[in-house]
Design a protein around this motif. Structure first.
Motif, mmCIF file in Angstrom:
data_model
loop_
_atom_site.group_PDB
_atom_site.id
_atom_site.type_symbol
_atom_site.label_atom_id
_atom_site.label_comp_id
_atom_site.label_asym_id
_atom_site.label_seq_id
_atom_site.Cartn_x
_atom_site.Cartn_y
_atom_site.Cartn_z
ATOM 1 N N ALA A 97 0.832 -1.204 0.000
ATOM 2 C CA ALA A 97 0.000 0.000 0.000
ATOM 3 C C ALA A 97 0.867 1.254 0.000
ATOM 4 O O ALA A 97 1.822 1.364 0.771
ATOM 5 C CB ALA A 97 -0.927 0.008 1.200
ATOM 6 N N ILE A 98 0.535 2.191 -0.876
ATOM 7 C CA ILE A 98 1.177 3.509 -0.927
ATOM 8 C C ILE A 98 0.068 4.552 -0.900
ATOM 9 O O ILE A 98 -0.856 4.504 -1.713
ATOM 10 C CB ILE A 98 2.032 3.667 -2.201
ATOM 11 C CG1 ILE A 98 3.195 2.677 -2.185
ATOM 12 C CG2 ILE A 98 2.534 5.102 -2.328
ATOM 13 C CD1 ILE A 98 4.020 2.694 -3.461
ATOM 14 N N THR A 99 0.142 5.470 0.036
ATOM 15 C CA THR A 99 -0.914 6.474 0.165
ATOM 16 C C THR A 99 -0.856 7.491 -0.969
ATOM 17 O O THR A 99 0.229 7.952 -1.347
ATOM 18 C CB THR A 99 -0.799 7.213 1.512
ATOM 19 O OG1 THR A 99 -0.892 6.260 2.579
ATOM 20 C CG2 THR A 99 -1.917 8.232 1.673
ATOM 21 N N ALA A 100 -2.029 7.813 -1.491
ATOM 22 C CA ALA A 100 -2.135 8.821 -2.559
ATOM 23 C C ALA A 100 -3.340 9.704 -2.269
ATOM 24 O O ALA A 100 -4.335 9.250 -1.696
ATOM 25 C CB ALA A 100 -2.293 8.144 -3.917
ATOM 26 N N GLU A 101 -3.253 10.960 -2.638
ATOM 27 C CA GLU A 101 -4.429 11.821 -2.549
ATOM 28 C C GLU A 101 -5.504 11.252 -3.469
ATOM 29 O O GLU A 101 -5.192 10.778 -4.573
ATOM 30 C CB GLU A 101 -4.086 13.244 -2.977
ATOM 31 C CG GLU A 101 -3.236 14.006 -1.987
ATOM 32 C CD GLU A 101 -3.953 14.250 -0.677
ATOM 33 O OE1 GLU A 101 -5.153 14.605 -0.710
ATOM 34 O OE2 GLU A 101 -3.330 14.058 0.379
ATOM 35 N N PRO A 102 -6.790 11.266 -3.042
ATOM 36 C CA PRO A 102 -7.845 10.632 -3.852
ATOM 37 C C PRO A 102 -8.287 11.472 -5.041
ATOM 38 O O PRO A 102 -9.474 11.683 -5.276
ATOM 39 C CB PRO A 102 -8.975 10.469 -2.833
ATOM 40 C CG PRO A 102 -8.791 11.609 -1.887
ATOM 41 C CD PRO A 102 -7.297 11.805 -1.770
ATOM 42 N N THR A 103 -7.305 11.936 -5.818
ATOM 43 C CA THR A 103 -7.568 12.822 -6.960
ATOM 44 C C THR A 103 -6.745 12.354 -8.160
ATOM 45 O O THR A 103 -5.859 11.511 -8.034
ATOM 46 C CB THR A 103 -7.171 14.268 -6.622
ATOM 47 O OG1 THR A 103 -5.746 14.304 -6.342
ATOM 48 C CG2 THR A 103 -7.930 14.781 -5.415
ATOM 49 N N ILE A 104 -7.015 12.952 -9.322
ATOM 50 C CA ILE A 104 -6.213 12.651 -10.513
ATOM 51 C C ILE A 104 -4.757 13.029 -10.263
ATOM 52 O O ILE A 104 -3.828 12.261 -10.555
ATOM 53 C CB ILE A 104 -6.764 13.413 -11.737
ATOM 54 C CG1 ILE A 104 -8.161 12.903 -12.094
ATOM 55 C CG2 ILE A 104 -5.827 13.252 -12.930
ATOM 56 C CD1 ILE A 104 -8.837 13.666 -13.222
ATOM 57 N N GLU A 105 -4.547 14.215 -9.690
ATOM 58 C CA GLU A 105 -3.192 14.665 -9.380
ATOM 59 C C GLU A 105 -2.506 13.734 -8.400
ATOM 60 O O GLU A 105 -1.291 13.474 -8.520
ATOM 61 C CB GLU A 105 -3.224 16.090 -8.814
ATOM 62 C CG GLU A 105 -3.715 17.151 -9.770
ATOM 63 C CD GLU A 105 -5.229 17.240 -9.871
ATOM 64 O OE1 GLU A 105 -5.717 18.060 -10.667
ATOM 65 O OE2 GLU A 105 -5.927 16.477 -9.163
ATOM 66 N N GLY A 106 -3.269 13.227 -7.430
ATOM 67 C CA GLY A 106 -2.703 12.313 -6.441
ATOM 68 C C GLY A 106 -2.231 11.013 -7.062
ATOM 69 O O GLY A 106 -1.157 10.487 -6.721
ATOM 70 N N GLY A 107 -3.024 10.472 -7.988
ATOM 71 C CA GLY A 107 -2.637 9.242 -8.675
ATOM 72 C C GLY A 107 -1.416 9.451 -9.540
ATOM 73 O O GLY A 107 -0.502 8.606 -9.567
#
Length: 370
Positions: free
Chosen positions: A252-262
């Motif tokens: 698991a790697i944390t990402a912002e739940p947005t297009i930019e985050g991905g």
């Protein structure tokens, strides 16, 4: 008439009166016992319980507590007595609802820019509008403290509240449950909190996505996780961890739940040398596709990518996203149905989680070495 006969009649009358008193006392005793049981069960007393105890309809209770003078004084007094005994507190909107006044409903979401939340709001608003309600909408930005503050502000202005994908902790949720206005949660399940909820079965759908990848031959994946406080993220990660039984290992790697985050998290994901990237949602997956395209990594030839939610443009990405279809219209309608019942003071049964169907598109295939 003889004195003896008169004494016998008097004794019979006294006996009948005594029996009446005993029966009345027994009834009152049963009512007191029932009332105590209702008080001690730890749940908010409903208008249905008041009606049952008072021996009247819920409509009568509503009229009495709304101050509408169409109920006779004796019956009204009994309803008020029972309500006070049970500790019944009508929701702030109840009197206006009974009088037919227009009401407003508050809605708090973590990100209005996410079409997933917009679709749910639109569904709930359409259903509420049919009943003469309007909605006041606030965006918390996913911050728990801001979310609680917004909820409290809206509860001072509106008759009830819908909270989508809450990021608040249990203590904050319990403080909302203590408010004298109804609150309904969407996609947040906390069984230790006296708040009704509707939600999607994230676990089963994500497990099915993992089974799909495993059956294609994938053995190593990276999960670009959503917010740690998100119940949906917790359920999806729980399913991915269970997928080890299918031979699929994931980091698991944390990402912002947005297009930019991905987009931003893709490079870190590639360091793990996965053959599949499982995104928290379709927005994150869209960002992953954009970054992989820049890096020259072909999808699905060299990397499989999956999303979740099936938002409006998921089928228009290049390639089209494999994802889970969450029934957003159903969630909005169910949330309003529950809130409407709570506004009326009615008890509501627990609603089962809604099934999410997995949709296989072009972004997933067998890994390159398979």
């Amino acid at each position: 008439m003889s004195a003896a006969h008169s004494d016998e009649e008097g004794a019979e009358a006294m006996e009948r009166q005594g029996e009446t008193v005993r029966r009345s006392s027994a009834r009152n005793s049963r009512k007191r016992e029932s009332s105590e049981n209702l008080k001690q069960n730890g749940h908010r007393v409903t208008i249905d319980q008041v009606a049952k105890e008072a021996g009247v309809s819920t409509a009568t209770v509503s009229r009495v507590l709304a101050g509408i003078g169409s109920v006779n004084a004796t019956m009204a007094a009994e309803v008020k007595r029972v309500a006070a005994t049970l500790g019944y507190r009508p929701f702030g909107a109840a009197r206006d609802l009974a009088s037919g006044h227009h009401r407003s409903i508050g809605v708090v979401v973590p990100d209005l820019a996410n079409p997933y939340f917009y679709d749910i709001i639109q569904s709930a608003q359409t259903a509420a509008a049919r009943d003469g309600y309007r909605m006041l909408i606030a965006d918390s930005g996913g911050d728990p403290a801001t979310e609680l503050s917004m909820c409290e502000d809206l509860l001072s202005q509106a008759g009830g509240l819908i909270v989508q994908s809450s990021r608040m902790d249990v203590t904050a949720l319990k403080s909302l449950a203590a408010h004298n206005s109804p609150v309904v949660l969407i996609n947040r399940v906390e069984y230790g909190v006296d708040l009704p909820h509707v939600g999607v079965d994230n676990f089963s759908a994500m497990l099915e996505i993992c089974h799909h990848l495993s059956s294609l031959g994938h053995r190593k994946a990276v999960y670009l996780a959503g917010p740690a406080s998100s119940w949906q993220n917790q359920e999806r990660w729980r399913a991915i961890q269970q997928a080890r039984m299918m031979g699929l290992e994931a980091t698991a790697i944390t990402a912002e739940p947005t297009i930019e985050g991905g987009y931003a998290a893709t490079d870190a994901a590639l360091v793990e040398h996965p053959t599949a990237i499982i995104a928290f949602n379709d927005l994150v997956a869209s960002g992953v596709l954009a970054r992989l395209r820049e890096l020259g990594v072909e999808v699905p030839k060299n990397m499989s990518v999956t999303g979740f939610d099936d938002i409006v443009f998921a089928k228009f990405t290049q390639p089209a996203l494999t994802t889970a279809v969450t029934p957003r219209a159903v969630l909005g309608e169910q949330a309003w149905k529950i809130l409407r019942a709570r506004l009326n003071g009615h008890a509501i049964p627990e609603v089962p989680l809604v099934k999410a169907e997995v949709l296989i598109r072009d972004s997933s295939a067998a890994p390159p070495e398979h």
